[in-house]
Design an enzyme around this catalytic site. Structure first.
Site, PDB file in Angstrom:
ATOM      1  N   ARG A  45       0.836  -1.192   0.000  1.00 32.94           N
ATOM      2  CA  ARG A  45       0.000   0.000   0.000  1.00 32.94           C
ATOM      3  C   ARG A  45       0.879   1.253   0.000  1.00 32.94           C
ATOM      4  O   ARG A  45       2.084   1.168   0.217  1.00 32.94           O
ATOM      5  CB  ARG A  45      -0.955   0.005   1.203  1.00 32.94           C
ATOM      6  N   GLY A  46       0.218   2.425  -0.202  1.00 36.10           N
ATOM      7  CA  GLY A  46       0.969   3.667  -0.368  1.00 36.10           C
ATOM      8  C   GLY A  46       1.101   3.898  -1.871  1.00 36.10           C
ATOM      9  O   GLY A  46       1.435   2.964  -2.621  1.00 36.10           O
ATOM     10  N   ARG A  87      -6.819  -0.585  -7.456  1.00 37.20           N
ATOM     11  CA  ARG A  87      -7.268   0.498  -6.556  1.00 37.20           C
ATOM     12  C   ARG A  87      -7.383   1.758  -7.428  1.00 37.20           C
ATOM     13  O   ARG A  87      -6.468   2.060  -8.198  1.00 37.20           O
ATOM     14  CB  ARG A  87      -6.284   0.727  -5.400  1.00 37.20           C
ATOM     15  N   GLN A 191      -2.962   2.472   9.528  1.00 42.30           N
ATOM     16  CA  GLN A 191      -1.625   2.627   8.935  1.00 42.30           C
ATOM     17  C   GLN A 191      -0.720   3.485   9.824  1.00 42.30           C
ATOM     18  O   GLN A 191       0.495   3.318   9.828  1.00 42.30           O
ATOM     19  CB  GLN A 191      -1.735   3.281   7.545  1.00 42.30           C
ATOM     20  N   ASP A 232      -2.198  10.891  -2.818  1.00 40.84           N
ATOM     21  CA  ASP A 232      -2.515   9.801  -3.751  1.00 40.84           C
ATOM     22  C   ASP A 232      -2.782  10.327  -5.152  1.00 40.84           C
ATOM     23  O   ASP A 232      -2.632   9.607  -6.131  1.00 40.84           O
ATOM     24  CB  ASP A 232      -3.707   8.997  -3.239  1.00 40.84           C
ATOM     25  N   ASN A 242      -5.863  12.383  -0.468  1.00 41.55           N
ATOM     26  CA  ASN A 242      -4.972  11.631   0.434  1.00 41.55           C
ATOM     27  C   ASN A 242      -5.860  10.893   1.438  1.00 41.55           C
ATOM     28  O   ASN A 242      -7.097  11.025   1.412  1.00 41.55           O
ATOM     29  CB  ASN A 242      -3.973  12.574   1.133  1.00 41.55           C
ATOM     30  N   LYS A 243      -5.245  10.133   2.309  1.00 39.44           N
ATOM     31  CA  LYS A 243      -5.974   9.300   3.268  1.00 39.44           C
ATOM     32  C   LYS A 243      -7.082  10.072   3.980  1.00 39.44           C
ATOM     33  O   LYS A 243      -6.888  11.223   4.372  1.00 39.44           O
ATOM     34  CB  LYS A 243      -4.959   8.732   4.263  1.00 39.44           C
TER      35      LYS A 243
END
Ligand code: MRU
Length: 344
Positions: A45-46, A87, A191, A232, A242-243
């Protein structure tokens, strides 16, 4: 620093991010389907990391679909589409897949060489972006010990090595300019709690974890000198996906007058999208939220909204920093103001 993703004799070796912090183990993935599954489970991930893994998965497909020196391009393109779709929000994945598919006419070796280039460039580019960001933070906040806030995990695990926002924090810590790093636990997949805490401990950087909802309160009460996050996808107008939870930190930082810096490699820029309204935000399963540690915590049948990311509008962001320096509409204003601040 050991790499979080590598190519070993036709196999993708990657740190299993689902096993941390309890166990540091490597996954060995030998088919595109296994890589897709690892990306969807967030074992890899990332944004930069899934881009590299996706490119290597296309290289695997090109090898598997080559007979007597002839590559079945249609079969590889079909795999490439499935990989790119694993994703939807982090543009690095489709960017990397497109980049290696562009080499398909040169055969499987050309695809692998391109994937390998993406892998080896990743550390260099993120390190350069991290250096640029650390320099900007010091220009904005002064060359002094700082209290920093970050979110999710943007470190060596989320990239091939070094990291983006956490990479900048490593640079600042190396200069002796970090008092403390605050970070959100990053519900629901933790995370921050599982990965950022592990990386900061590994690097020997002082840190404290917050429940996600405490980030804005920490900013409002003067506990933070600067916020550093990853991205992202960055749109042409400077909006950033982003998250989930990034937007509330940006709102609070804006209100508190605290710089809010986004650090990302140029592979995270998506100039084809005019604004954040065009970004497809991944929604994940309700089960990630209705249970905690394997125990159901919500009444059966509870409806859930579980977006993996949010969009922070450009006006809340002090700067987006890439390996080439500042990106976007804020560039001129910020350069002018930091230059005049330094002159005064
Ligand atoms: O769902 P995740 O864990 O892949 O989300 C990751 C993030 O939002 C990171 O902040 C982003 O990818 C930048 S990683 C250098």
């Amino acid at each position: 620093m050991s790499l979080s993703i590598a190519w070993q004799d036709g196999v993708v070796e990657a740190v299993d991010q689902c096993a941390l912090p309890h166990e540091y183990r490597l996954l060995r993935l030998s088919t595109p389907g296994e890589v897709i599954d690892a990306i969807q489970r967030l074992a890899i991930r990332g944004a930069p990391a899934i881009g590299v893994a996706g490119a290597l998965a296309v290289a695997m497909s090109a090898r598997a679909h080559t007979r007597d020196g002839v590559c079945d391009e249609a079969a590889v393109r079909a795999d490439a589409q499935r990989i790119a779709d694993a994703r939807p929000t982090a543009v690095n994945l489709s960017w990397a897949v497109r980049r290696v598919v562009g080499k398909l006419s040169g055969g499987a070796d050309a695809v692998l060489a391109e994937a390998y280039d993406i892998l080896t460039e990743d550390e260099k580019r993120n390190r350069a972006a991290a250096d640029e960001a650390a320099d900007l933070v010091q220009r904005l906040c002064g060359r002094r010990p700082l209290r920093l806030l970050t979110h999710c995990n943007t470190g060596r695990l989320a990239t091939v090595a070094w990291g983006t926002a956490l990479g900048a924090i490593r640079v600042l810590a190396g200069n002796g300019h970090v008092t403390e790093v605050l970070f959100g636990e990053t519900r629901p997949l933790l995370q921050g709690a599982r990965l950022t805490a592990w990386e900061l401990a590994e690097a020997g950087i002082p840190h404290r974890m917050l429940v996600d909802s405490a980030g804005p309160a920490a900013l409002a009460s003067g506990m933070v000198d600067c916020v550093l996050v990853g991205a992202d996808r960055v749109c042409a107008n400077g909006d950033v996906a982003n998250k989930i939870g990034t937007y509330s930190l940006a709102l609070a930082a804006h209100r508190a007058g605290v710089p809010f810096i986004v650090v990302a490699p140029e592979s995270t820029l998506d100039l084809s999208l005019a604004s954040g309204a065009d970004i497809l935000i991944e929604e994940r399963s309700a089960a990630e939220v209705t249970a905690f540690g394997g125990v159901e915590v919500a009444p059966a049948g509870t409806e859930v909204f579980n977006p993996a990311f949010d969009v922070t509008p450009a006006e809340l962001i002090t700067a987006v920093v890439t390996e080439s320096g500042l990106f976007g509409p804020l560039r001129t204003t910020l350069l002018t103001s930091t230059v005049s601040e330094r002159a005064s």
